[in-house]
Design a protein around this motif. Structure first.
Motif, PDB file in Angstrom:
ATOM      1  N   SER A 160      -4.166   6.746  -1.553  1.00 31.17           N
ATOM      2  CA  SER A 160      -3.665   5.416  -1.187  1.00 31.17           C
ATOM      3  C   SER A 160      -3.815   4.494  -2.393  1.00 31.17           C
ATOM      4  CB  SER A 160      -4.460   4.864   0.006  1.00 31.17           C
ATOM      5  OG  SER A 160      -4.122   3.516   0.239  1.00 31.17           O
ATOM      6  N   GLN A 181       1.249   5.305   0.103  1.00 26.25           N
ATOM      7  CA  GLN A 181       0.623   6.595   0.416  1.00 26.25           C
ATOM      8  C   GLN A 181       1.288   7.655  -0.455  1.00 26.25           C
ATOM      9  OE1 GLN A 181      -1.980   6.744   2.477  1.00 26.25           O
ATOM     10  NE2 GLN A 181      -1.765   4.549   2.962  1.00 26.25           N
ATOM     11  N   THR A 225       0.856  -1.184   0.000  1.00 22.50           N
ATOM     12  CA  THR A 225       0.000   0.000   0.000  1.00 22.50           C
ATOM     13  C   THR A 225       0.891   1.233   0.000  1.00 22.50           C
ATOM     14  OG1 THR A 225      -1.745  -1.161   1.215  1.00 22.50           O
ATOM     15  CG2 THR A 225      -1.814   1.257   1.203  1.00 22.50           C
TER      16      THR A 225
END
Length: 542
Positions: free
Chosen positions: A208, A147, A145
């Motif tokens: 995200s 950011q 993931t």
């Protein structure tokens, strides 16, 4: 490979494609790396290169040259494979992944019937204001993931994942997962090979992006924006991009010069990060802010030691509205592994008897090195320390016959030792000449021009006028002391006369200028005196 066709004419392009034909076959590997090398050499910097093939490479030994060209040209290479000779562990295939990784390209596997789908995506991907936001490669099944700050200058963002069972999930700054109803467009989806999605006009803020795959895969996130940067490496601090190179030197303290585009005060970069190809931060370097510096777009980064592994550069900063922006270099950088110093000396150096002599050598080295001179295995004087490529010399104050022989120049760095040798050939020196620079005579007289020659051995003296033997003029004679005499000179005899003295040590030449002009007579009136008995008077009317 070839011939290469360069054209801006679509019809010519299609014609050349139709002219392609298959000959032979049976051996699966192809000369694909050589073809990529030629494409990189002839294309402009920042190009997009697409490789369509159904085979791994046969000429994979050219990969190192291709990687160097990629870092120099900052171009992207994407592979569209409809076959790989059924062996993805072979080095001929693995170099495709290495080239794609270095250039922020990707490797797509598909059936031939899916090529048109890829071409639709290619058409969308080849855009001039494309910037890199993320470039990572992963060697096993993993879910990540990311950011990511999207700044207002990003007009669209594309997320591309190449690998088995690709999956992409994107959340906006409010935490909402984007779907097809949220300006998310699927540009390409090959279930077991690749997925590419696009977001138009994303709102500024922290997004995200979650990516996952069930095997080896690569992730590329790019956007359309005017904010971007270019990087150059140098061993000394500089504000001149011409003094930088496209790669750093391994183990050597290095400066980075950034050239940013799309930024004007108060927008500024804040920090520079070195990233691994899997996206981890290796090192963070601050970027000092000089609001009054001109030009504003150049930023010099503090000295650092480059890592041994390949790395990307990521710049994080603030735009004019205070929004955070992030950009990643279009290619990964690998350090140059320096070789041992290269030492160059001429085969023979001439030394002249009882004259000062020099044994010279030139050293090319990316690393600091110690240099010394040897003769007959014995060191001459102390070693000298140099920080980079340079020349050096060993001085002999007065050359004699015992100085004749072989001399060695030896340079030692942490990468190894380089050496060369030369032979000092001692001979008599060429003659030395002293002259009067100008000689002035009157028309009709004799002019005598003299070269004073000093030579340790016998010599010859030649006089030239306009490149020809001066004695061709019947009025010219060579006197007993080898001076040149011109009889009954005229103004036409004015000009340069060259004397050349030669002996076994060589020739020496010099020139004398002859001026033929009549003497100048200056007539002044004689003073007037009164004769005896003559008086002068001054009369006044007062």
């Amino acid at each position: 490979i070839g011939p290469v066709t360069i054209t801006t004419d679509p019809k010519m392009f299609q014609h050349e494609l139709r002219e392609l034909y298959v000959q032979g076959g049976g051996d699966c590997p192809e000369m694909s790396i050589g073809a990529i090398k030629i494409a990189l050499e002839i294309s402009l910097p920042g190009s997009f290169i697409y490789v369509f093939t159904d085979a791994r490479s046969k000429d994979y030994k050219l990969t190192h040259e291709v990687l160097q060209l990629i870092q120099q040209k900052q171009s992207q290479v994407v592979f569209v494979l409809t076959g790989d000779c059924d062996d993805r562990n072979h080095i001929g295939y693995k170099v495709y992944e290495e080239i794609a990784s270095t250039s922020s390209g990707q490797v797509f596997h598909l059936d031939k019937k899916q090529v048109n789908e890829v071409l639709k995506w290619v058409e969308d991907a080849v855009q001039s204001s494309k910037v890199n936001l993320l470039s990572t490669d992963h060697f096993s099944q993993v879910s990540n993931t990311w950011q990511m700050p999207f700044d207002p200058s990003l007009k669209e963002v594309t997320v591309a994942l190449s690998g088995p069972a690709p999956d992409i999930e994107i959340k906006n700054p409010q935490g909402k997962i984007l779907g097809k109803d949220d300006s998310l467009t699927e540009l390409l989806h090959i279930p077991n090979s690749a997925k590419v999605v696009n977001i138009k006009d994303p709102q500024p803020g922290l997004w995200s992006v979650k990516t996952s795959s069930k095997g080896r895969h690569s992730v590329r996130i790019s956007g359309l924006s005017t904010i971007d940067f270019r990087a150059g490496f140098s061993r000394k601090s500089t504000m001149d991009f011409k003094m930088t190179s496209s790669r750093p030197v391994q183990g050597i303290p290095t400066h980075i010069l950034l050239n940013t585009t799309g930024l004007s005060p108060p927008a500024r970069p804040d920090r520079l990060e070195l990233l691994t190809i899997t996206g981890e931060v290796i090192k963070t370097l601050p970027i000092r802010y000089y609001p009054d510096r001109q030009p504003y777009n150049l930023w010099n980064i503090t000295e650092f030691i480059p890592p041994n592994e390949a790395f990307f550069l990521r710049v994080t900063g603030y735009d004019s509205q205070g929004f955070v922006f992030q950009r990643v270099s279009s290619v990964s950088f690998s350090s140059i592994v320096p070789d041992a110093p290269k030492v160059v000396m001429p085969a023979t150096i001439n030394g002249y008897y009882l004259r000062r002599g020099f044994i010279r050598c030139q050293v090319e080295s990316l690393l600091p090195f110690t240099l010394r001179f040897n003769r007959d295995g014995k060191q001459l004087g102390e070693g000298q320390l140099f920080s980079e490529s340079d020349s050096a010399s060993w001085e002999i104050e007065m050359v004699t016959l015992k100085d004749e022989g072989y001399y060695e120049c030896i340079a030692i760095s942490s990468a190894g030792t380089g050496q060369a040798r030369t032979f000092l050939d001692v001979s008599e020196p060429p003659p030395a000449i002293t002259i009067e620079r100008n000689v002035t005579v009157s028309p009709g007289t004799h002019a005598v021009l003299t070269c004073h020659v000093v030579s340790t051995v016998g010599f010859n003296l030649t006089w030239l006028r306009g490149g020809d033997d001066a004695r061709l003029d019947p009025r010219v004679n060579i006197l007993a002391n080898l001076s040149l005499q011109v009889s009954k000179v005229t103004p036409d005899d004015s000009g340069w006369y060259e004397c050349i003295a030669g002996n076994e040590g060589g020739n020496t030449a010099d020139r004398i200028y002859l001026i033929v002009q009549a003497p100048v007579t200056i007539a002044r009136p004689l003073p007037q005196f009164p004769s005896p008995g003559q008086h002068t008077c001054k009369h006044s009317s007062d």
